[in-house]
Design a protein around this motif. Structure first.
Motif, short mmCIF file in Angstrom:
data_model
loop_
_atom_site.label_atom_id
_atom_site.label_comp_id
_atom_site.label_asym_id
_atom_site.label_seq_id
_atom_site.Cartn_x
_atom_site.Cartn_y
_atom_site.Cartn_z
N ASP A 1 0.83 -1.21 0.00
CA ASP A 1 0.00 0.00 0.00
C ASP A 1 0.87 1.26 0.00
O ASP A 1 0.54 2.26 -0.66
CB ASP A 1 -0.94 0.02 1.20
CG ASP A 1 -2.09 -0.96 1.06
OD1 ASP A 1 -2.21 -1.62 0.01
OD2 ASP A 1 -2.89 -1.07 2.01
N SER A 2 1.96 1.22 0.73
CA SER A 2 2.89 2.36 0.74
C SER A 2 3.40 2.63 -0.67
O SER A 2 3.42 3.78 -1.14
CB SER A 2 4.09 2.06 1.66
OG SER A 2 3.71 1.50 2.88
N LEU A 3 3.80 1.58 -1.36
CA LEU A 3 4.35 1.73 -2.71
C LEU A 3 3.26 2.09 -3.71
O LEU A 3 3.52 2.80 -4.69
CB LEU A 3 5.07 0.45 -3.11
CG LEU A 3 6.29 0.11 -2.24
CD1 LEU A 3 6.81 -1.28 -2.56
CD2 LEU A 3 7.40 1.14 -2.42
N ASP B 1 4.82 11.35 -1.46
CA ASP B 1 6.11 11.22 -0.79
C ASP B 1 5.85 10.42 0.49
O ASP B 1 5.38 10.97 1.48
CB ASP B 1 6.66 12.62 -0.47
CG ASP B 1 7.97 12.58 0.30
OD1 ASP B 1 8.52 11.48 0.51
OD2 ASP B 1 8.43 13.66 0.73
N VAL B 2 6.15 9.12 0.44
CA VAL B 2 5.68 8.19 1.47
C VAL B 2 6.80 7.81 2.44
O VAL B 2 7.90 7.45 2.03
CB VAL B 2 5.12 6.91 0.82
CG1 VAL B 2 4.66 5.92 1.90
CG2 VAL B 2 3.96 7.24 -0.11
N LEU C 1 11.06 3.41 -7.04
CA LEU C 1 10.28 4.37 -6.29
C LEU C 1 11.14 4.96 -5.17
O LEU C 1 12.25 4.51 -4.91
CB LEU C 1 9.02 3.70 -5.73
CG LEU C 1 8.07 3.15 -6.79
CD1 LEU C 1 6.97 2.29 -6.18
CD2 LEU C 1 7.43 4.29 -7.60
N ASN C 2 10.61 5.98 -4.50
CA ASN C 2 11.42 6.68 -3.49
C ASN C 2 10.76 6.69 -2.12
O ASN C 2 10.97 7.62 -1.33
CB ASN C 2 11.71 8.11 -3.95
CG ASN C 2 10.44 8.95 -4.10
OD1 ASN C 2 9.33 8.42 -4.03
ND2 ASN C 2 10.60 10.24 -4.29
N ALA C 3 9.96 5.66 -1.83
CA ALA C 3 9.38 5.57 -0.49
C ALA C 3 10.49 5.32 0.53
O ALA C 3 11.52 4.71 0.23
CB ALA C 3 8.35 4.44 -0.44
#
Length: 265
Positions: A65-67, A75-76, A98-100
């Motif tokens: 879910d974060s991704l 911005d997670v 990605l940049n989580a």
């Protein structure tokens, strides 16, 4: 808060679940990697316009879910107690470009890992999270402290009523109101049939306790809804009555499966 033994047991049992969850049909990691979102229709109605928003995802498991929110432009920053889960989340984050950002920590220790001055547009919690927490007052304080003025807290959670039931006989077995910790032996996972022999500790929190813990921190409720279905086929003896709407096959009356709330600071 003196629940270190309980927290450590839960960390170990969540570590033990990760490999089978990643391989399970329920989480469908191959589909996710190919571009599918892990977010369900309930939360997708609210999680719109995330581009550029700062999101804090509490108890993120292995981060799908974060991704998914990162893919939507958010911005997670996400946290989970399971180091094995966070390792997998970081692997997926790198694989997908990605940049989580992911934090391995007990929720109650978050301020040791995330500066108090960090402020977020959205704090997000979903599906089977708060039953692992003994103290919702401290939980609500964390949420309120990381929300910027005007920011929102959004949660889709298992309805507390579900946790009162013996899922074989569908009769009340657990207190609806928080009466302290329950200890049980885990013999399988909700996502597949992988056998295990582990101990878990959990707490049941009423709707009253959930809502009032947040309101007492000065947050204003802007949405309250109960849903008469579950979005995951995560219990035994469920049928899919419509797409992504699962109910107990042997329960012939409407009962609440999900609780959806939104608060604003």
């Amino acid at each position: 808060m003196n629940f270190q033994e309980e927290f450590e047991a839960n960390r170990l049992q969540w570590n033990a679940r990760v490999e089978s969850h990643v391989a399970s049909k329920m989480y469908d990691v191959p589909g996710f990697i190919s571009g599918d979102t892990s977010l369900k229709k309930v939360e997708l109605t609210e999680l719109k316009n995330l581009e550029g928003k700062k999101v804090l995802h509490l108890q993120c498991h292995f981060g799908l879910d974060s991704l998914s929110m990162a893919r939507m432009g958010a911005d997670v920053t996400a946290l989970d107690i399971s180091d094995t889960a966070i390792e997998k989340a970081e692997d997926l984050n790198e694989q997908l470009g990605l940049n989580a950002k992911f934090i391995t920590a007990n929720l109650y220790d978050i301020k040791k890992h995330l500066p108090a001055e960090e402020q977020f547009d959205l704090v997000f919690v979903s599906y089977g999270a708060i039953c692992w927490l003994p103290d919702l007052t401290a939980w609500a304080d964390i949420i309120a402290s990381y929300l910027k003025k005007g920011g929102e807290f959004y949660m889709v959670e298992m309805h507390p009523y579900i946790y009162t039931l013996d899922w074989d006989r569908f009769t009340p077995e657990y207190h609806y109101y928080n009466k302290g910790v329950y200890k049980e032996t885990v013999t399988s996972s909700y996502a597949d049939d992988t056998p295990m022999e582990l101990t878990e500790y959990f707490w049941v929190h009423s709707v009253d306790e959930i809502i009032n813990s947040l309101m007492k921190k000065g947050l204003s409720m802007t949405k309250f809804r109960e849903h008469d279905y579950q979005t995951y086929n995560c219990f035994d003896n469920m049928i899919e009555r419509a797409e992504d709407e699962f109910v107990f096959k042997d329960v012939k009356v409407n009962i609440p499966y999900l609780l959806e709330v939104k608060f604003q600071k």
